[in-house]
Design an enzyme around this catalytic site. Structure first.
Site, PDB file in Angstrom:
ATOM      1  NE  ARG A   5      -1.617  14.310 -18.514  1.00  0.00           N
ATOM      2  CZ  ARG A   5      -1.410  14.976 -19.657  1.00  0.00           C
ATOM      3  NH1 ARG A   5      -1.990  14.582 -20.787  1.00  0.00           N
ATOM      4  NH2 ARG A   5      -0.619  16.028 -19.695  1.00  0.00           N
TER       5      ARG A   5
ATOM      6  CE1 TYR B 276       4.616  -6.741  -5.705  1.00  0.00           C
ATOM      7  CE2 TYR B 276       5.192  -4.900  -7.121  1.00  0.00           C
ATOM      8  CZ  TYR B 276       4.336  -5.926  -6.783  1.00  0.00           C
ATOM      9  OH  TYR B 276       3.198  -6.131  -7.517  1.00  0.00           O
TER      10      TYR B 276
ATOM     11  CG  ASP C 219       6.849  -0.742  -1.424  1.00  0.00           C
ATOM     12  OD1 ASP C 219       5.911  -0.662  -0.616  1.00  0.00           O
ATOM     13  OD2 ASP C 219       6.766  -1.367  -2.507  1.00  0.00           O
TER      14      ASP C 219
ATOM     15  CE  LYS D 166      -0.883  -5.520  -3.229  1.00  0.00           C
ATOM     16  NZ  LYS D 166       0.562  -5.388  -3.254  1.00  0.00           N
TER      17      LYS D 166
HETATM   18  C1  LIG Z   1       1.367  -5.089  -4.429  1.00  0.00           C
HETATM   19  C2  LIG Z   1       2.600  -4.353  -4.108  1.00  0.00           C
HETATM   20  C3  LIG Z   1       3.053  -3.330  -4.947  1.00  0.00           C
HETATM   21  C4  LIG Z   1       2.410  -3.010  -6.278  1.00  0.00           C
HETATM   22  O1  LIG Z   1       1.117  -2.522  -6.174  1.00  0.00           O
HETATM   23  P1  LIG Z   1       0.109  -2.662  -7.427  1.00  0.00           P
HETATM   24  O2  LIG Z   1      -0.977  -1.718  -7.099  1.00  0.00           O
HETATM   25  O3  LIG Z   1      -0.306  -4.097  -7.449  1.00  0.00           O
HETATM   26  O4  LIG Z   1       0.855  -2.276  -8.661  1.00  0.00           O
HETATM   27  C5  LIG Z   1       4.179  -2.636  -4.565  1.00  0.00           C
HETATM   28  N1  LIG Z   1       4.841  -2.928  -3.430  1.00  0.00           N
HETATM   29  C6  LIG Z   1       4.434  -3.901  -2.600  1.00  0.00           C
HETATM   30  C7  LIG Z   1       5.202  -4.164  -1.363  1.00  0.00           C
HETATM   31  C8  LIG Z   1       3.317  -4.669  -2.922  1.00  0.00           C
HETATM   32  O5  LIG Z   1       2.961  -5.672  -2.127  1.00  0.00           O
END
Ligand SMILES: *Cc1c(COP(=O)(O)O)cnc(C)c1O
Length: 384
Positions: free
Chosen positions: A49, A102, A174, A199
Site C-alpha cells: 500500500r 476547484y 493547488d 492533467k
Molecule cells: C482536475 C483538477 C483536480 C482534480 O484532479 P482529479 O485527478 O481529476 O481528481 C484538482 N485541481 C485542479 C485545479 C484540477 O483541474
C-alpha cells in the site's frame, strides 16, 4: 541540473540495465527474519500500500523537480486535496479557501468538513496581504489555487505565505495549472503543493493520479493521514505518469505557444469579450505570473458577447478538433461551456456573457483556429 535535464534523469532507478524502472506490482513484502520485519514497520518498505519501486521513482522525481522535501501520491487529484485538508484540521478549526478554487474542493469543505465542525471562509483570490483581515484565532490553513479554476486569477503566493506563517498557519496551494515544473511553490513559501497528476503530468488522458509535495515541517502530518486513509494507486498509473513526466517540458512549451497563437487570434474576434489567460500580456494577473512563474500551458477561458445558450451549444457541438469534456492536460484539445457560472462568495464571477474554457492541445494551431472560426460561424447564424 537544468529542468530539461532533470526531467530526463530523475526517477531512473533502473533494473536489469533498462532505462526505465519496472512496473513493480505487489502487496505482501517478505522479510528474512524478525529484525528485518520489525525494522520495516512504519516505513514505505513494509507493505504494497505504501508503493513500490515504480511509484517511489515518480515521487522522488516530482519532489526534486518542485524542490520539496517529500512527495506522496494519491489515487486522484481530488484525493490529494482532501487528504491534505483532513490532515490539518480538527473540530472547531477554520480554513481560508480561495473563492475560485476547484469546484470539488469547495464541495468537500462545504459538505464534508462542515459535518465535523470545521468552517471555511472563501477569500478573494486577488486579495494578497489583505487576507490578514480574514484570519480567526482558529484559522489553521490557507488553501490557494493559482491561477484559479475557470476564472484564472493569479494569486500572490509569497504575500499569502508571509501573512499565513505570521499567524502560525500553513499554506496549501493547488498548482495543477503550473505543474511542478513552473510552480516554484517552496521558494514562494508554500508548505504543501498539490497537483492533479491526471492533467499534464500524465499528459495523455489515460491516468488518474494525485500528487502531494510537502516541506519537511508539513510532511509528518500529511504522511500520517495518507496512511490512516489507506490510499493506494496502481503501479501502472505511476509508470504512465513517470513516462508522461519525461516529455512534460516540451509538451508544455508547445501547448503554451499554440495557446498564445489561439489567444492572439481570439482577441481579434468580435465575438470575444474577454480572455482569461495569465500568460497573455493583457490579463490582470500577467505581471504576477511573469514575476513568479513565467511558464504557461494550454488552458484558458474566454467570455463571449451575450448570445443565447442554444447558439453557444451550436458552436461547441460542431467542433471537429475540440472535444467536449471535463478534464484537460492531455494531448488533445477540449472545450467546456461554463454553464451555469460557478458559485462565488468573495469576488463576483467576472463575466456576464457565456464563458468557454479551452484546452489547446498538440494539434496544429492553424487547424484549431479554423475549427473555432467555423464555430463562430455557427454561433452567428444561430444568434441571427
Ligand atoms: C482536475 C483538477 C483536480 C482534480 O484532479 P482529479 O485527478 O481529476 O481528481 C484538482 N485541481 C485542479 C485545479 C484540477 O483541474
Amino acid at each position: 541540473m537544468k529542468d530539461a535535464t532533470k526531467l530526463t534523469h530523475l526517477g531512473r532507478n533502473g533494473h536489469q540495465g533498462f532505462v526505465n524502472p519496472p512496473t513493480a506490482r505487489g502487496s505482501t513484502v517478505l522479510f528474512p527474519n524478525v529484525a528485518a520485519l520489525k525494522g520495516a514497520n512504519g516505513t514505505r518498505d513494509a507493505y504494497g500500500r505504501y508503493g513500490s519501486a515504480t511509484s517511489w521513482a515518480l515521487e522522488d522525481a516530482l519532489c526534486e523537480i518542485e524542490g520539496g522535501y517529500r512527495t506522496l501520491l494519491a489515487p486522484s487529484g481530488l484525493a490529494a486535496i482532501t487528504t491534505s485538508l483532513l490532515a490539518l484540521v480538527k473540530p472547531g478549526d477554520h480554513l481560508l479557501v480561495s473563492d475560485s478554487v476547484y469546484g470539488p474542493t469547495r464541495s468537500f469543505c462545504d459538505k464534508v468538513l462542515t459535518r465535523f465542525g470545521i468552517k471555511t471562509t472563501y477569500y478573494d483570490p486577488l486579495c494578497g496581504e489583505a487576507i490578514a483581515a480574514l484570519f480567526l484565532k482558529e484559522t489553521v490553513a490557507v488553501y490557494a489555487e493559482s491561477p484559479g479554476s475557470l476564472s484564472f486569477e493569479m494569486q500572490d503566493l509569497p504575500a499569502l505565505a508571509r501573512v499565513t506563517h505570521a499567524r502560525g498557519a500553513l499554506l496549501i496551494a493547488d498548482n495543477t495549472w503550473l505543474t511542478p515544473l513552473h510552480s516554484r511553490a517552496f521558494e514562494h513559501g508554500v508548505d504543501i503543493s498539490i497537483h492533479a497528476g491526471t492533467k499534464y503530468i500524465g499528459g495523455h488522458s489515460d491516468v488518474m493520479l494525485g500528487v502531494i509535495t510537502c516541506n519537511a515541517a508539513a510532511y509528518p502530518k500529511i504522511n500520517a493521514m495518507h496512511h490512516d486513509l489507506g490510499l493506494a494507486y496502481s503501479p501502472d498509473d505511476a509508470y504512465l505518469a513517470l513516462r508522461g513526466l519525461r516529455s512534460l517540458g516540451v509538451r508544455l512549451q508547445q501547448h503554451a505557444s499554440s495557446a498564445a497563437q489561439v489567444v492572439e487570434w481570439l482577441r481579434g474576434r468580435p465575438e470575444v469579450r474577454q480572455v482569461f489567460y495569465p500568460a497573455w500580456p493583457g490579463d490582470i494577473g500577467h505581471a504576477l505570473w511573469s514575476r513568479n512563474h513565467g511558464g504557461a500551458c494550454g488552458l484558458f477561458a474566454i467570455e463571449l458577447q451575450s448570445a443565447p445558450a442554444t447558439a453557444v451549444y451550436a458552436m461547441v457541438e460542431g467542433l471537429r478538433h475540440f472535444g467536449m469534456g471535463y478534464s484537460w492536460g492531455g494531448f488533445e484539445s477540449l472545450i467546456l461551456p461554463i454553464d451555469p457560472p460557478p458559485p462565488r462568495a468573495a469576488r463576483p464571477w467576472p463575466a456576464s456573457g457565456p464563458v468557454l474554457r479551452l484546452h489547446v492541445g498538440l494539434e496544429d494551431s492553424a487547424d484549431l483556429i479554423a475549427d473555432l472560426e467555423a464555430g463562430f460561424g455557427r454561433l452567428g447564424r444561430a444568434t441571427g
